[in-house]
Design an enzyme around this catalytic site. Structure first.
Site, PDB file in Angstrom:
ATOM      1  N   ASP A   1      -3.007 -82.429  26.358  1.00 49.30           N
ATOM      2  CA  ASP A   1      -1.780 -81.931  27.506  1.00 49.30           C
ATOM      3  C   ASP A   1      -0.832 -80.866  26.904  1.00 49.30           C
ATOM      4  O   ASP A   1      -1.280 -80.548  25.514  1.00 49.30           O
ATOM      5  CB  ASP A   1      -0.874 -83.330  27.275  1.00 49.30           C
TER       6      ASP A   1
HETATM    7  N1  URA Z   1      -4.039 -88.668  25.494  1.00 51.83           N
HETATM    8  C1  URA Z   1      -2.927 -87.908  25.875  1.00 51.83           C
HETATM    9  O1  URA Z   1      -2.092 -88.850  26.523  1.00 51.83           O
HETATM   10  N2  URA Z   1      -2.662 -87.041  26.035  1.00 51.83           N
HETATM   11  C2  URA Z   1      -3.344 -85.928  25.174  1.00 51.83           C
HETATM   12  O2  URA Z   1      -3.282 -84.724  25.137  1.00 51.83           O
HETATM   13  C3  URA Z   1      -4.697 -86.233  24.644  1.00 51.83           C
HETATM   14  C4  URA Z   1      -4.981 -87.740  24.732  1.00 51.83           C
END
Ligand code: URA
Length: 230
Positions: free
Chosen positions: A102
């Site tokens: 993310d």
């Molecule tokens: N899980 C999430 O919620 N975000 C990420 O970036 C990676 C795994």
């Protein structure tokens, strides 16, 4: 693809000629004479017969990046900088991301032009652990570990997550190991308890560990040893 199949697919060679070339060890793959018809030929392999090039191949490339916050795991974005913008490499558009993160998640990100390699690393069936350091808004209760180990139902995908391992590090911090990479998986797992993830950092993907000499935004090529471990 198997070497004998690769050769038989060439219009000028029939199966008998292929067998003979292999027996006479006149075929070279990546510079090595090969007699085994099952030898794996990949899109990157250089294949020659005597001194003639049948497939030129191109170098496979593998990088480990310490993804900083505020950067998109995409190859292009109209608004924000992307992880590819951080790479000072030729032909970055050839590379793809093995396992997205993310916008504000930091940590280990792998980029390559080798699709088979990245599939081995990310496909859920391989069950390679992805390890995250997590900080949360609320305290992490004693029931979390058991719930994560049992698996959580994700209605959107209509599936139950694979067993995950949670180790508490402090009242609001933990290390979580998951074997899949579902959309926002870690945030949704903590979301089950209405607990917001404030910091998320990927430390490891399967056998590959983020190099702690890399500052956020820095990257390096993988070593040969790291590449073949996957
Ligand atoms: N899980 C999430 O919620 N975000 C990420 O970036 C990676 C795994």
């Amino acid at each position: 693809m198997r070497l004998d199949r690769f050769l038989s697919n060439l219009p000028r060679l029939n199966r008998q000629q292929v067998r003979l070339l292999l027996v006479e060890r006149r075929i070279r793959v990546d510079g090595q004479a090969i007699g085994d018809p099952h030898h794996e030929v990949r899109e990157f392999s250089r294949v020659e017969v005597d001194d003639e090039i049948l497939q030129a191949g191109r170098p496979a490339r593998y990088f480990m990046l310490h993804k900083p916050q505020g950067c998109v795991s995409a190859t292009r974005d109209p608004q924000h900088r992307t992880v590819l913008d951080l790479l000072q490499e030729p032909e970055v558009e050839d590379l793809h991301i093995a396992g997205r993160l993310d916008f504000n998640t930091t940590g280990l990100m792998l980029l390559t032009n080798d699709g088979q390699w990245s599939r081995r690393l990310t496909q859920p069936q391989a069950k390679l652990p992805k390890v995250y350091y997590v900080e949360t808004e609320q305290e992490i209760g004693p029931q979390y570990a058991e719930t994560f180990a049992r698996g959580l139902y994700f209605a959107f995908e209509d599936l139950t997550t694979q067993p995950a391992d949670l180790q508490l590090l402090g009242p609001r911090s933990a290390r979580l190991s998951i074997v899949e990479g579902r959309y926002h998986q870690v945030k949704r797992m903590f979301g089950h308890f209405d607990n917001k993830v404030l910091r998320l950092h990927r430390e490891r993907m399967g056998p590959l560990v983020l190099d702690d000499t890399l500052a956020p935004g820095e990257y390096r090529p993988l070593t040969r040893d790291e590449i073949i471990r996957v």
